[in-house]
Design an enzyme around this catalytic site. Structure first.
Site, PDB file in Angstrom:
ATOM      1  N   ALA A  72     -26.778  36.856 -16.602  1.00 32.87           N
ATOM      2  CA  ALA A  72     -27.278  35.493 -16.400  1.00 32.87           C
ATOM      3  C   ALA A  72     -27.627  34.837 -17.726  1.00 32.87           C
ATOM      4  O   ALA A  72     -28.553  34.040 -17.828  1.00 32.87           O
ATOM      5  CB  ALA A  72     -28.505  35.518 -15.501  1.00 32.87           C
TER       6      ALA A  72
ATOM      7  N   ARG B 288     -21.324  23.031 -17.892  1.00 36.02           N
ATOM      8  CA  ARG B 288     -20.716  22.049 -16.982  1.00 36.02           C
ATOM      9  C   ARG B 288     -21.615  21.645 -15.802  1.00 36.02           C
ATOM     10  O   ARG B 288     -21.229  20.846 -14.964  1.00 36.02           O
ATOM     11  CB  ARG B 288     -19.363  22.583 -16.462  1.00 36.02           C
ATOM     12  CG  ARG B 288     -18.273  22.482 -17.512  1.00 36.02           C
ATOM     13  CD  ARG B 288     -17.060  23.299 -17.127  1.00 36.02           C
ATOM     14  NE  ARG B 288     -17.301  24.725 -17.304  1.00 36.02           N
ATOM     15  CZ  ARG B 288     -16.512  25.683 -16.796  1.00 36.02           C
ATOM     16  NH1 ARG B 288     -15.461  25.351 -16.083  1.00 36.02           N
ATOM     17  NH2 ARG B 288     -16.794  26.944 -17.000  1.00 36.02           N
TER      18      ARG B 288
ATOM     19  N   LYS C 106     -28.493  27.413 -15.192  1.00 34.54           N
ATOM     20  CA  LYS C 106     -27.550  27.391 -14.069  1.00 34.54           C
ATOM     21  C   LYS C 106     -27.972  28.284 -12.908  1.00 34.54           C
ATOM     22  O   LYS C 106     -27.937  27.867 -11.744  1.00 34.54           O
ATOM     23  CB  LYS C 106     -26.155  27.798 -14.552  1.00 34.54           C
ATOM     24  CG  LYS C 106     -25.148  27.854 -13.420  1.00 34.54           C
ATOM     25  CD  LYS C 106     -23.722  27.868 -13.898  1.00 34.54           C
ATOM     26  CE  LYS C 106     -23.290  29.199 -14.415  1.00 34.54           C
ATOM     27  NZ  LYS C 106     -21.857  29.231 -14.767  1.00 34.54           N
TER      28      LYS C 106
ATOM     29  N   GLY D 151     -20.001  37.528 -25.051  1.00 31.27           N
ATOM     30  CA  GLY D 151     -19.048  38.010 -24.051  1.00 31.27           C
ATOM     31  C   GLY D 151     -19.689  38.901 -23.008  1.00 31.27           C
ATOM     32  O   GLY D 151     -20.800  39.405 -23.197  1.00 31.27           O
TER      33      GLY D 151
ATOM     34  N   GLY E  91      -9.471  36.156 -14.774  1.00 35.35           N
ATOM     35  CA  GLY E  91      -8.769  37.325 -15.300  1.00 35.35           C
ATOM     36  C   GLY E  91      -7.801  37.859 -14.244  1.00 35.35           C
ATOM     37  O   GLY E  91      -8.151  37.950 -13.071  1.00 35.35           O
TER      38      GLY E  91
ATOM     39  N   ASN F  49     -57.698  11.110  24.801  1.00 40.79           N
ATOM     40  CA  ASN F  49     -56.649  10.106  24.703  1.00 40.79           C
ATOM     41  C   ASN F  49     -56.975   9.167  23.545  1.00 40.79           C
ATOM     42  O   ASN F  49     -57.997   8.494  23.552  1.00 40.79           O
ATOM     43  CB  ASN F  49     -56.564   9.325  26.021  1.00 40.79           C
ATOM     44  CG  ASN F  49     -55.278   8.531  26.093  1.00 40.79           C
ATOM     45  OD1 ASN F  49     -54.857   7.941  25.094  1.00 40.79           O
ATOM     46  ND2 ASN F  49     -54.651   8.514  27.249  1.00 40.79           N
TER      47      ASN F  49
END
Ligand code: UD1
Ligand code: MG
Length: 459
Positions: free
Chosen positions: A15, A21, A28, A84, A143, A381
């Site tokens: 994460a 984007r 995110k 990565g 991939g 009431n």
């Protein structure tokens, strides 16, 4: 759901990515599906696996993510630079022993099901590296799974490194994999960045395993949305719809009637007893429980409520932190705010707002009223346009109304104030003092009739 394995399972959830984007100041993985952060879905799923540890690898806005997950059961790892997926997994490895099975999940792949993960983990028995794959009609950006002539997986080629022929492969890497910690540590330590993105690709471990004669196996997920990652808000909305469709299906199959399964949103946990009916455009948030034969009308929002048997909520009502007993009627157009408790058979009509108030059994507030900080007895009431004036601009005060009270229309009850049993209040009164039981309270200007009155004429 936990697979029966000898080795402990260590779940590593990636994460650290930026989520560019999303165009958002919120990390995110904290964006929500079904009212719950995506990462929470993944953590919840991991928790069904009886894992030894759950490791979250965070980087970008890592502190915000840590703050959102205060659980002491989570192990945190930092990836300061996003070099990565292989590099990301490496950050969690120091806390993981060689004897374990590592399961890699993505924080932005929220709809993964625990049964799928259990199926994947089982495949690691005997030392195989197990990769979760998916057949993608449009594999762009993913991939590709390379197989040899015998159909054995031999490598994963990233989109940016693939030649036109490889790009035609529709079987793709979900990103989720599981394998021996000892082997993964060994392979990840040898990853290179000589690829199109200059990153340490986790996916390169497949070819390394094959080169060393270590078995690689795959599980192919049936529902592609289960492994769809969220990169933008369009995908977030697609997964939201998918999640809601799943929820609606569960409700229908458990015996709930939905007027339209495409027009219900469950952002939390909804549990229903028998023969519940839910009309269109209803939103449930937090924890909601509906009793037997409860009916919910269209365009209703219900957050953290328990609604008892045979009660109905009519169109366009909004309920939050409310306890509703059996046989109550609410709405249309009612707003029940936190701390409202409705006892058996009570009734809240249109354009009525209540807050922090107990309404006794069989009592009615049928039209155009505000009831706040009030305790109302049985069979009371409350006439149209009754207001509890509970706030002097600084402090809040309480109103007590005993059993059997009848309040005429357009009454202001200036709190603190007490109305005794069976009191009657004349319409249009502004009640500033207590009224003893059985009395009539009237507080308004007396009517005068002027005989022979002439209307003014135009000058
Ligand atoms: C990755 C896979 C690809 C797969 C795809 C599925 C690699 C090299 N590629 O590609 O085969 O088809 O996912 O969606 O693994 N992350 C980090 N730190 C990093 C990089 C990524 O934590 O340094 C996290 C991201 O936050 C995200 C996940 O890892 O949750 C995947 O990263 P992403 O950049 O989306 O990988 P892809 O290029 O899509
Ligand atoms: Mg991605």
């Amino acid at each position: 759901m936990s697979p029966t394995l000898k080795s402990p399972i260590e779940v590593v959830i990636l994460a650290a990515g930026k989520g560019t984007r999303m165009y958002s100041d919120i990390p995110k993985v904290l964006h929500r599906i079904g009212g719950k952060p995506m990462l929470q879905h993944v953590v919840d799923c991991a928790n069904t696996l009886d894992a030894k540890g759950v490791h979250l690898v965070v980087g970008f806005e890592g502190q915000k993510i840590r703050d959102a997950f205060p659980s002491p059961a989570i192990h945190w790892a930092n990836q300061d630079q996003q070099l990565g997926t292989g590099h990301a997994v490496m950050q969690a490895m120091p806390a993981i022993s060689d004897e374990s099975i590592v399961l890699v999940l993505y924080g932005d792949v929220p709809l993964i099901r625990s049964q799928t993960l259990a199926d994947l983990i089982v495949k690691t028995e005997g030392g195989a590296l197990a990769v979760l794959t998916v057949i993608s009609p449009d594999p762009t950006g993913l991939g590709r799974i390379m197989r040899d002539a015998n159909g054995k997986p031999v490598a994963i080629i990233e989109e940016k490194d693939a030649n036109p022929e490889q790009k035609k492969i529709k079987e793709t890497n979900s990103g989720i994999l599981a394998g021996s910690a000892r082997k993964l540590r060994h392979w990840i330590g040898r990853l290179q960045t000589n690829n199109a993105q200059g990153e340490y690709y986790l996916t390169d471990v497949i070819a390394m395993a094959v080169a060393e004669g270590s078995e690689v196996t795959t599980v192919t997920v049936k529902d592609p949305l289960e492994v769809l990652g969220v990169n933008n808000r369009l995908q977030l909305s697609q997964l939201e719809r998918h999640y809601q469709a799943r929820k609606a299906q569960e409700l229908l199959l458990s015996g709930v009637t939905l007027a339209d399964p495409a027009r219900i949103d469950v952002r939390g946990e909804l549990s229903c007893e028998r023969d519940v009916e839910i009309d269109v455009n209803v939103i449930f948030e937090g924890r909601v429980t509906l009793g037997n034969r409860v009916k919910i009308g269209p365009n209703v929002v219900i957050r953290n409520c328990r609604i008892g048997d045979d009660s109905v909520v009519l169109a366009n009502s909004h309920l939050e932190d409310v306890l509703v007993a059996d046989k109550c009627a609410i709405g249309p157009f009612a707003r029940l705010r936190p701390g409202t408790v409705l006892n058996s058979g009570s009734k809240i009509g249109n354009f009525v707002e209540t807050k922090k108030s107990k309404i006794g059994a069989g009592s009615k507030i049928n039209h155009l009223s505000y009831i706040g900080d009030a305790t109302i007895g049985k069979d009371v009431n409350i006439g149209a346009g009754t207001i509890t004036c509970n706030y002097d601009g600084v402090n809040k005060f309480e109103t007590h109304i005993d059993d059997g009270v009848f309040i005429g229309s357009n009454t202001a009850l200036v709190a603190p104030v007490k109305l005794g049993e069976n009191v009657t209040i004349g319409a249009g009164s502004t009640i500033t003092g207590d009224v003893p039981k059985e009395n009539l309270g009237v507080a308004r200007g007396r009517q005068r009739n002027i005989e022979g009155w002439k209307r003014p004429t135009k000058k």
